[in-house]
Design an enzyme around this catalytic site. Structure first.
Site, mmCIF file in Angstrom:
data_model
loop_
_atom_site.group_PDB
_atom_site.id
_atom_site.type_symbol
_atom_site.label_atom_id
_atom_site.label_comp_id
_atom_site.label_asym_id
_atom_site.label_seq_id
_atom_site.Cartn_x
_atom_site.Cartn_y
_atom_site.Cartn_z
ATOM 1 N N ASN A 46 2.154 1.475 4.437
ATOM 2 C CA ASN A 46 2.508 0.167 5.222
ATOM 3 C C ASN A 46 2.165 0.117 6.595
ATOM 4 O O ASN A 46 2.878 -0.326 7.367
ATOM 5 C CB ASN A 46 3.973 -0.327 4.842
ATOM 6 N N ASP A 92 -8.009 3.935 0.897
ATOM 7 C CA ASP A 92 -7.081 4.432 1.918
ATOM 8 C C ASP A 92 -7.998 4.786 3.225
ATOM 9 O O ASP A 92 -8.658 5.906 3.052
ATOM 10 C CB ASP A 92 -6.123 5.447 1.376
ATOM 11 N N CYS A 144 0.758 -1.274 0.102
ATOM 12 C CA CYS A 144 0.101 0.154 -0.011
ATOM 13 C C CYS A 144 0.927 1.317 -0.062
ATOM 14 O O CYS A 144 2.227 1.216 -0.448
ATOM 15 C CB CYS A 144 -0.868 -0.136 1.342
ATOM 16 N N CYS A 185 -1.441 0.709 7.353
ATOM 17 C CA CYS A 185 -2.829 0.476 7.563
ATOM 18 C C CYS A 185 -3.334 -0.630 6.768
ATOM 19 O O CYS A 185 -3.532 -1.773 7.366
ATOM 20 C CB CYS A 185 -3.627 1.609 7.032
ATOM 21 N N ARG A 186 -3.434 -0.556 5.369
ATOM 22 C CA ARG A 186 -3.953 -1.711 4.683
ATOM 23 C C ARG A 186 -3.081 -2.888 4.546
ATOM 24 O O ARG A 186 -3.492 -4.033 4.378
ATOM 25 C CB ARG A 186 -4.548 -1.057 3.219
#
Ligand code: 4NP
Length: 154
Positions: A10, A123, A7, A12-13
């Site tokens: 690096n 996001d 993402c 959250c998702r």
């Protein structure tokens, strides 16, 4: 088989996807066959643990992300991984720009490959809590399909 989720930050998702897939592989008895990691296209959060909101939402569903630390994706990753999965179109564009002419890794959009009603994991960084729940819903579903693919390959 080696899988890298990517993402932007690096935090959250992609760490969520790493934690969810690792958990599901363990449940399926496939942990030894697949190595899972995550990285960001950006370097702002390198060395940091996942966002507290991602950690909290994940933990409520049984995924512990606390040991993860952010890293930035590199050209060498294209030689090291079999599958590099981008969370959104922007991540995919940035990865394509980094991709060497001859790399081992197959590069794809995570949700395009693992059928979903949408093709991007949005996001959540500037979102309210609800965004983090949606991220988990999308990632859990796609990881279920990824585990099925892994079973088929072995
Ligand atoms: P991620 O979310 O790409 O899912 O880790 C973000 C985290 C941080 C930022 C953007 C997105 N940021 O701009 O710092």
């Amino acid at each position: 088989m080696r899988v890298l989720f990517v993402c932007l930050g690096n935090i959250c998702r992609s760490p969520t996807a790493e934690g969810v897939l690792r958990h599901k592989l363990r449940e399926a008895g496939l942990a030894a066959q697949v190595q899972v990691a995550s990285a960001g296209t950006g370097d702002w959060h390198v060395g940091n643990a996942p966002d507290k909101r991602s950690q909290a939402a994940a933990l409520l569903r049984g995924y512990d992300l606390s040991a993860q630390r952010a890293q930035q994706v590199s050209r060498a990753d294209f030689a090291d991984y079999d599958l590099i999965l981008a969370m959104d179109h922007s991540n995919l564009r940035n990865l394509k720009a980094l991709q060497p002419a001859q790399g081992r890794a197959e590069l794809d959009l995570f949700l395009r490959r693992y059928a979903s009603s949408v093709d991007e994991v949005p996001d959540p960084y500037y979102d309210a809590e609800q965004g983090f729940e949606q991220v988990l819903d999308l990632i859990e579903h796609a990881c279920d399909l990824l585990v099925i693919e892994v079973k088929g390959r072995l």
